[in-house]
Design an enzyme around this catalytic site. Structure first.
Site, PDB file in Angstrom:
ATOM      1  N   SER A  90     -29.606 -42.910 -36.898  1.00 25.52           N
ATOM      2  CA  SER A  90     -29.625 -41.529 -36.439  1.00 25.52           C
ATOM      3  C   SER A  90     -28.446 -41.277 -35.510  1.00 25.52           C
ATOM      4  O   SER A  90     -27.935 -42.199 -34.869  1.00 25.52           O
ATOM      5  CB  SER A  90     -30.941 -41.225 -35.705  1.00 25.52           C
ATOM      6  OG  SER A  90     -31.035 -39.851 -35.392  1.00 25.52           O
ATOM      7  N   ASP A  91     -28.027 -40.030 -35.440  1.00 26.39           N
ATOM      8  CA  ASP A  91     -26.965 -39.655 -34.520  1.00 26.39           C
ATOM      9  C   ASP A  91     -27.169 -38.208 -34.092  1.00 26.39           C
ATOM     10  O   ASP A  91     -27.637 -37.380 -34.879  1.00 26.39           O
ATOM     11  CB  ASP A  91     -25.586 -39.820 -35.170  1.00 26.39           C
ATOM     12  CG  ASP A  91     -24.482 -39.725 -34.138  1.00 26.39           C
ATOM     13  OD1 ASP A  91     -24.317 -40.686 -33.363  1.00 26.39           O
ATOM     14  OD2 ASP A  91     -23.792 -38.694 -34.085  1.00 26.39           O
TER      15      ASP A  91
END
Length: 200
Positions: free
Chosen positions: A68-69
């Site tokens: 995730s970012d």
């Protein structure tokens, strides 16, 4: 349920995964997070989420890996994590009284396959005084956060309006994460405890 790895050292992402009953291990990914020239923020966060998931998946065959970012974006410009307290203050002064976007991507990789989703949430800050910005920066909370604030912490008092996913602003969109796991054949609800069974 299949083994799941979270390719992130973020304690906030770990807490969110635990919230929906996912059992997982943590193995942070080491990827280059430099934006490419002219790369749109939405593409940037999705690329990083996928890169993180695939980097860990490459050394963990048969395991589901979540990457995730999150980026905070104001007028098309990515506001990253502050390098120091002064930078945190400047970022918060820029966000004061304005509406920005929080773009969070989540990716699920298994071997060389990878699916991803991007969630964009609009967040509006009320007008902030210089004194409260200075006090917030002094707390240290902004220092490891995209956009120099954490909505789940002290910075929550700055938000006057939110349109979209709260969990995505914290760091992991739960609806989309659960959907990716379900699409991979591992719905999170299958591992939820059954209080009726355990009580008999």
């Amino acid at each position: 349920m299949a083994s799941i790895i979270l390719a992130s050292a973020s304690p906030r992402r770990s807490e969110l995964l635990q919230q929906i009953g996912v059992t997982f291990s943590v193995q942070p990914a080491d990827v280059d997070e430099t934006p490419r020239p002219g790369e749109p923020p939405e593409h940037y966060v999705e690329r990083l989420a996928r890169d993180k998931a695939l980097a860990v998946s490459g050394s963990s065959p048969g395991v589901l890996v979540l990457g995730s970012d999150t980026s905070v974006v104001l007028n098309g410009v990515i506001l990253g994590k502050p390098a120091n307290r002064d930078e945190a203050v400047e970022t918060l002064l820029t966000l004061s009284g304005a509406t920005h976007q929080v773009m969070t991507a989540v990716a699920l990789a298994e071997d060389d396959r990878c699916q991803s989703r991007v969630v964009i949430t609009e967040v509006t800050f009320r007008s902030l005084s210089r004194a409260e910005i200075e006090a917030y920066a002094a707390s240290g909370e902004p220092m490891d956060k995209a956009g120099s604030y954490g909505i789940q912490g002290l910075g929550g008092i700055f938000v006057s309006k939110l349109r979209g996913s709260y969990s995505a602003v914290v760091g992991l969109p739960l609806l989309e994460t659960a959907a990716l796991l379900a699409d991979a054949g591992h719905p999170v609800w299958e591992s939820w405890p059954n209080s009726l069974e355990s009580g008999t």
